[in-house]
Scaffold this motif. Structure first.
Motif, PDB file in Angstrom:
ATOM      1  N   ALA A 305      22.454  44.413  23.742  1.00 28.68           N
ATOM      2  CA  ALA A 305      22.206  45.217  24.940  1.00 28.68           C
ATOM      3  C   ALA A 305      23.137  46.415  24.966  1.00 28.68           C
ATOM      4  CB  ALA A 305      22.391  44.380  26.194  1.00 28.68           C
ATOM      5  N   ASP A 306      22.581  47.569  25.312  1.00 28.98           N
ATOM      6  CA  ASP A 306      23.345  48.802  25.506  1.00 28.98           C
ATOM      7  C   ASP A 306      23.193  49.230  26.954  1.00 28.98           C
ATOM      8  OD1 ASP A 306      24.165  50.187  22.636  1.00 28.98           O
ATOM      9  OD2 ASP A 306      22.485  48.825  22.474  1.00 28.98           O
ATOM     10  N   ILE A 307      24.287  49.591  27.579  1.00 25.44           N
ATOM     11  CA  ILE A 307      24.282  49.939  28.990  1.00 25.44           C
ATOM     12  C   ILE A 307      24.941  51.291  29.191  1.00 25.44           C
ATOM     13  CG2 ILE A 307      24.296  47.537  29.762  1.00 25.44           C
ATOM     14  CD1 ILE A 307      27.295  47.808  30.234  1.00 25.44           C
ATOM     15  N   ALA A 308      24.787  51.830  30.403  1.00 24.65           N
ATOM     16  CA  ALA A 308      25.438  53.083  30.805  1.00 24.65           C
ATOM     17  C   ALA A 308      25.387  53.169  32.320  1.00 24.65           C
ATOM     18  CB  ALA A 308      24.777  54.298  30.167  1.00 24.65           C
ATOM     19  N   ASP A 309      26.283  53.934  32.916  1.00 27.82           N
ATOM     20  CA  ASP A 309      26.328  54.019  34.368  1.00 27.82           C
ATOM     21  C   ASP A 309      25.102  54.712  34.943  1.00 27.82           C
ATOM     22  OD1 ASP A 309      26.915  56.423  33.268  1.00 27.82           O
ATOM     23  OD2 ASP A 309      28.773  56.765  34.373  1.00 27.82           O
ATOM     24  N   TRP A 310      24.490  55.627  34.183  1.00 30.54           N
ATOM     25  CA  TRP A 310      23.325  56.344  34.716  1.00 30.54           C
ATOM     26  C   TRP A 310      22.084  55.458  34.793  1.00 30.54           C
ATOM     27  CZ3 TRP A 310      19.055  56.368  31.686  1.00 30.54           C
ATOM     28  CH2 TRP A 310      19.224  56.138  30.332  1.00 30.54           C
ATOM     29  N   LEU A 348      27.429  49.946  23.633  1.00 25.23           N
ATOM     30  CA  LEU A 348      27.253  48.517  23.452  1.00 25.23           C
ATOM     31  C   LEU A 348      27.902  47.775  24.608  1.00 25.23           C
ATOM     32  CD1 LEU A 348      26.022  46.529  21.407  1.00 25.23           C
ATOM     33  CD2 LEU A 348      28.260  46.385  20.335  1.00 25.23           C
ATOM     34  N   ALA A 349      27.130  46.903  25.261  1.00 23.78           N
ATOM     35  CA  ALA A 349      27.623  46.217  26.458  1.00 23.78           C
ATOM     36  C   ALA A 349      28.798  45.302  26.135  1.00 23.78           C
ATOM     37  CB  ALA A 349      26.492  45.416  27.101  1.00 23.78           C
ATOM     38  N   GLU A 350      28.739  44.614  24.994  1.00 22.17           N
ATOM     39  CA  GLU A 350      29.809  43.689  24.650  1.00 22.17           C
ATOM     40  C   GLU A 350      31.106  44.411  24.296  1.00 22.17           C
ATOM     41  OE1 GLU A 350      28.323  41.275  21.541  1.00 22.17           O
ATOM     42  OE2 GLU A 350      26.810  40.296  22.777  1.00 22.17           O
ATOM     43  N   ALA A 351      31.000  45.676  23.885  1.00 16.09           N
ATOM     44  CA  ALA A 351      32.193  46.444  23.520  1.00 16.09           C
ATOM     45  C   ALA A 351      32.576  47.456  24.591  1.00 16.09           C
ATOM     46  CB  ALA A 351      31.960  47.160  22.193  1.00 16.09           C
ATOM     47  N   ALA A 352      32.051  47.322  25.800  1.00 17.00           N
ATOM     48  CA  ALA A 352      32.345  48.282  26.863  1.00 17.00           C
ATOM     49  C   ALA A 352      33.805  48.149  27.300  1.00 17.00           C
ATOM     50  CB  ALA A 352      31.424  48.041  28.054  1.00 17.00           C
ATOM     51  N   THR A 353      34.426  49.273  27.535  1.00 17.42           N
ATOM     52  CA  THR A 353      35.813  49.288  27.986  1.00 17.42           C
ATOM     53  C   THR A 353      35.877  49.010  29.483  1.00 17.42           C
ATOM     54  OG1 THR A 353      35.737  51.674  28.403  1.00 17.42           O
ATOM     55  CG2 THR A 353      36.384  50.940  26.182  1.00 17.42           C
ATOM     56  N   PRO A 354      37.036  48.607  30.005  1.00 15.27           N
ATOM     57  CA  PRO A 354      37.140  48.409  31.462  1.00 15.27           C
ATOM     58  C   PRO A 354      36.799  49.658  32.265  1.00 15.27           C
ATOM     59  CG  PRO A 354      38.992  47.383  30.328  1.00 15.27           C
ATOM     60  CD  PRO A 354      38.232  48.156  29.291  1.00 15.27           C
ATOM     61  N   ALA A 355      37.141  50.824  31.754  1.00 20.77           N
ATOM     62  CA  ALA A 355      36.803  52.061  32.472  1.00 20.77           C
ATOM     63  C   ALA A 355      35.288  52.254  32.548  1.00 20.77           C
ATOM     64  CB  ALA A 355      37.461  53.260  31.785  1.00 20.77           C
ATOM     65  N   GLN A 356      34.569  51.941  31.485  1.00 23.60           N
ATOM     66  CA  GLN A 356      33.113  52.073  31.502  1.00 23.60           C
ATOM     67  C   GLN A 356      32.487  51.083  32.474  1.00 23.60           C
ATOM     68  OE1 GLN A 356      32.406  51.532  27.300  1.00 23.60           O
ATOM     69  NE2 GLN A 356      32.315  53.739  26.908  1.00 23.60           N
ATOM     70  N   ARG A 357      33.014  49.877  32.523  1.00 26.00           N
ATOM     71  CA  ARG A 357      32.474  48.897  33.469  1.00 26.00           C
ATOM     72  C   ARG A 357      32.765  49.306  34.911  1.00 26.00           C
ATOM     73  NH1 ARG A 357      30.581  44.369  31.141  1.00 26.00           N
ATOM     74  NH2 ARG A 357      31.126  43.989  28.965  1.00 26.00           N
ATOM     75  N   ARG A 362      30.939  51.607  40.187  1.00 22.41           N
ATOM     76  CA  ARG A 362      31.021  52.677  41.188  1.00 22.41           C
ATOM     77  C   ARG A 362      29.653  53.300  41.437  1.00 22.41           C
ATOM     78  NH1 ARG A 362      35.957  54.002  38.530  1.00 22.41           N
ATOM     79  NH2 ARG A 362      34.849  55.569  37.292  1.00 22.41           N
ATOM     80  N   VAL A 363      28.862  53.489  40.381  1.00 24.46           N
ATOM     81  CA  VAL A 363      27.537  54.073  40.562  1.00 24.46           C
ATOM     82  C   VAL A 363      26.656  53.151  41.382  1.00 24.46           C
ATOM     83  CG1 VAL A 363      25.458  54.800  39.347  1.00 24.46           C
ATOM     84  CG2 VAL A 363      27.682  55.497  38.505  1.00 24.46           C
ATOM     85  N   ARG A 364      26.693  51.854  41.092  1.00 22.70           N
ATOM     86  CA  ARG A 364      25.875  50.920  41.870  1.00 22.70           C
ATOM     87  C   ARG A 364      26.278  50.929  43.335  1.00 22.70           C
ATOM     88  NH1 ARG A 364      26.800  47.157  37.534  1.00 22.70           N
ATOM     89  NH2 ARG A 364      28.306  46.125  38.899  1.00 22.70           N
ATOM     90  N   GLU A 365      27.577  50.911  43.608  1.00 23.38           N
ATOM     91  CA  GLU A 365      28.029  50.890  44.998  1.00 23.38           C
ATOM     92  C   GLU A 365      27.710  52.191  45.721  1.00 23.38           C
ATOM     93  OE1 GLU A 365      32.121  50.079  44.653  1.00 23.38           O
ATOM     94  OE2 GLU A 365      31.862  47.993  43.978  1.00 23.38           O
ATOM     95  N   SER A 366      27.855  53.327  45.036  1.00 32.39           N
ATOM     96  CA  SER A 366      27.551  54.603  45.692  1.00 32.39           C
ATOM     97  C   SER A 366      26.074  54.720  46.027  1.00 32.39           C
ATOM     98  CB  SER A 366      27.993  55.760  44.802  1.00 32.39           C
ATOM     99  OG  SER A 366      27.250  55.759  43.591  1.00 32.39           O
ATOM    100  N   ARG A 367      25.228  54.251  45.147  1.00 25.97           N
ATOM    101  CA  ARG A 367      23.792  54.317  45.446  1.00 25.97           C
ATOM    102  C   ARG A 367      23.406  53.331  46.541  1.00 25.97           C
ATOM    103  NH1 ARG A 367      20.661  55.611  39.732  1.00 25.97           N
ATOM    104  NH2 ARG A 367      21.978  57.410  39.205  1.00 25.97           N
ATOM    105  N   ALA A 368      24.082  52.200  46.615  1.00 24.57           N
ATOM    106  CA  ALA A 368      23.819  51.266  47.713  1.00 24.57           C
ATOM    107  C   ALA A 368      24.241  51.881  49.041  1.00 24.57           C
ATOM    108  CB  ALA A 368      24.549  49.957  47.460  1.00 24.57           C
ATOM    109  N   ARG A 369      25.395  52.551  49.074  1.00 22.90           N
ATOM    110  CA  ARG A 369      25.828  53.211  50.313  1.00 22.90           C
ATOM    111  C   ARG A 369      24.879  54.335  50.708  1.00 22.90           C
ATOM    112  NH1 ARG A 369      30.962  52.691  47.795  1.00 22.90           N
ATOM    113  NH2 ARG A 369      30.823  54.859  47.107  1.00 22.90           N
TER     114      ARG A 369
END
Length: 473
Positions: A305-310, A348-357, A362-369
């Protein structure tokens, strides 16, 4: 020299004395065979019938024979007219993760100015990613290569088994740059890069610890201990520093006036063609060829799995992937509509850094607000609150609007295009010019014409008479 003698010379590696001894032994076993001349006569025959290059080839192979060939020299050209590229295995052992390895370098050089425009180093035999990384470094003119580079007129590479020339052709085909795919094992066809390969070994590599071609005639070869070898990052820094010295301080013999490659580059008035950054951003990326969907885990690629904040809020979107060959740490995601709009990068989701997570959270919370605020505003517009009543009367609004607020609301409701509401007779027309013909005024009505009161119709048989005769009923 007969064909049999030439074959024996090839068998014995060009050793004339050994061939003569074998011929003498054959004659001794078979007295009926032709007599063998003396060693000096046989040696003179070898020198007469075989050239110096042929004798060297019998001793050292094709590379030794090629040193005695005559080659033409290409006419001088301008900068970026042609680049040459090649791999070179570095004969220096360096340490990587506690293991000694011999790295490889992939680089491109400008033929006219002898400037090294792009370099890529790998700790193993390079593949397409190293070639494309070196090309991109040269075309983009980024540090540490300074102002050198741009779009070349053509590129010369060989199709040896260790150089993926097809990848170069596909990548440069997007910029209409032809690639000369030269025959393998013919280094003289790209002499500039081959001279660079020899120069780096003679000027730099022989002085480094772990050099594997150091002559030790008195004892067998024993490699340097791992603790005495350079770490891989330090070796890459040393090599890049040498490339900078080559470009700015070294004075190759092929440049007129004793100039450095940098001076030859700056003295050339040929314009440099740059590639826009938006086109170079996805240089050499390969298309995955499949349409995928963004799920709650991101985009599935190569069973990972590959992820991104966008991606937050885009679950179910159909996308296509592009990636750099032999590198799966990052991919580029595009939409499937039209030419494919770039949506963003994914990691890569398994290799994501703490800053990326944290960025994804933050993106999920901002869109929820933001959604909560929109729903609250809609609820406020949808529902009108009234005051409680204790008598049989019309309830009033909880919030009483002032006169200014009411006027502002009316203005907003009536805000339309003034040009569409403009009346044609709002502005009276100007007086016509004096030369225009004006309409005649109508004659006044006769005084004998009866006047009727409002709402009373005139008689149906009333008719006009001739002027001056009055009227009759």
């Amino acid at each position: 020299m007969t064909d049999e003698m030439r074959g024996l010379l090839a068998l014995w590696g060009g050793n004339v004395s050994a061939v003569h001894r074998e011929l003498v032994a054959r004659t001794a076993r078979d007295p009926s065979s032709s007599p063998v001349p003396s060693l000096s006569v046989f040696h003179r025959a070898v020198v007469r019938d075989l050239s110096v290059g042929e004798r060297a080839g019998l001793r050292g192979g094709e590379a030794a024979r090629r040193r005695f060939d005559v080659y033409g020299k290409r006419l001088p050209t301008h900068r970026n007219a042609c680049w040459e590229g090649d791999h070179k295995r570095i004969p220096v052992r360096v340490t990587l993760d506690g293991v000694a390895v011999c790295p490889w370098v992939t680089w491109f050089i400008d033929v006219a100015s002898k400037v090294v425009v792009g370099v890529a180093v790998t700790p193993h035999q390079p593949a397409r990613d190293a070639v494309l990384a070196a090309l991109r470094a040269g075309i983009s003119r980024e540090d540490p290569y300074g102002p050198f580079g741009g779009l070349p007129g053509r590129v010369r590479v060989d199709r040896g088994k260790d150089f993926p020339s097809k990848a170069v052709s596909r990548a440069l085909g997007a910029f209409a740059v032809p690639v000369d795919d030269l025959p393998a094992c013919k280094p003289y066809r790209k002499g500039t890069i081959e001279a660079l390969n020899g120069a780096v070994e003679e000027m730099l590599l022989v002085s480094l610890p772990g050099y594997t071609r150091r002559a030790r005639p008195a004892q067998a070869y024993r490699p340097d201990p791992v603790g005495d070898l350079l770490p891989y990052p330090d070796f890459v820094k040393v090599l890049l520093d040498w490339v900078a010295w080559w470009n700015t301080e070294h004075r190759p013999a092929g440049l007129t006036g004793g100039r450095t490659p940098a001076q030859a580059w700056e003295a050339d008035p040929t314009p440099v063609e740059d590639v826009p950054e938006e086109r170079l951003a996805f240089f050499a990326l390969e298309d995955d060829g499949r349409i995928r969907k963004i799920s709650t885990n991101g985009v599935s690629w190569r069973r990972r799995a590959d992820i991104a904040d966008w991606m937050a809020g885009h679950v179910g979107t159909r996308v296509r992937l592009r990636y750099l060959p032999h590198f799966d740490g990052r991919i580029e995601v595009f939409s499937t509509e039209g030419w494919g709009r770039h949506l963003g990068s994914a990691y890569l989701a398994e290799a994501a850094t703490p800053a990326q997570r944290r960025a994804l959270s933050r993106v999920r919370e901002s869109r929820a607000r933001a959604l909560k605020a929109d729903l609250k505003a809609a609820e406020k517009l949808r529902r009108t609150r009234y005051t409680a009543t204790t008598t049989a009367a019309v309830p009033g609004r909880r919030r009483t609007e002032t006169a200014s607020e009411a006027e502002a609301e009316i203005v907003r409701a009536q805000a339309v295009d003034l040009a569409a509401r403009a009346l044609p007779d709002l502005i009276p027309p100007r007086e016509p010019p004096a030369g225009w013909a004006r309409p005649r005024p109508r004659p006044a009505t006769s005084s004998s014409t009866p006047k009727h009161s409002l709402g009373t119709a005139a008689p149906a048989d009333t008719t006009d008479t001739e002027p001056g005769s009055g009227s009759k009923e």
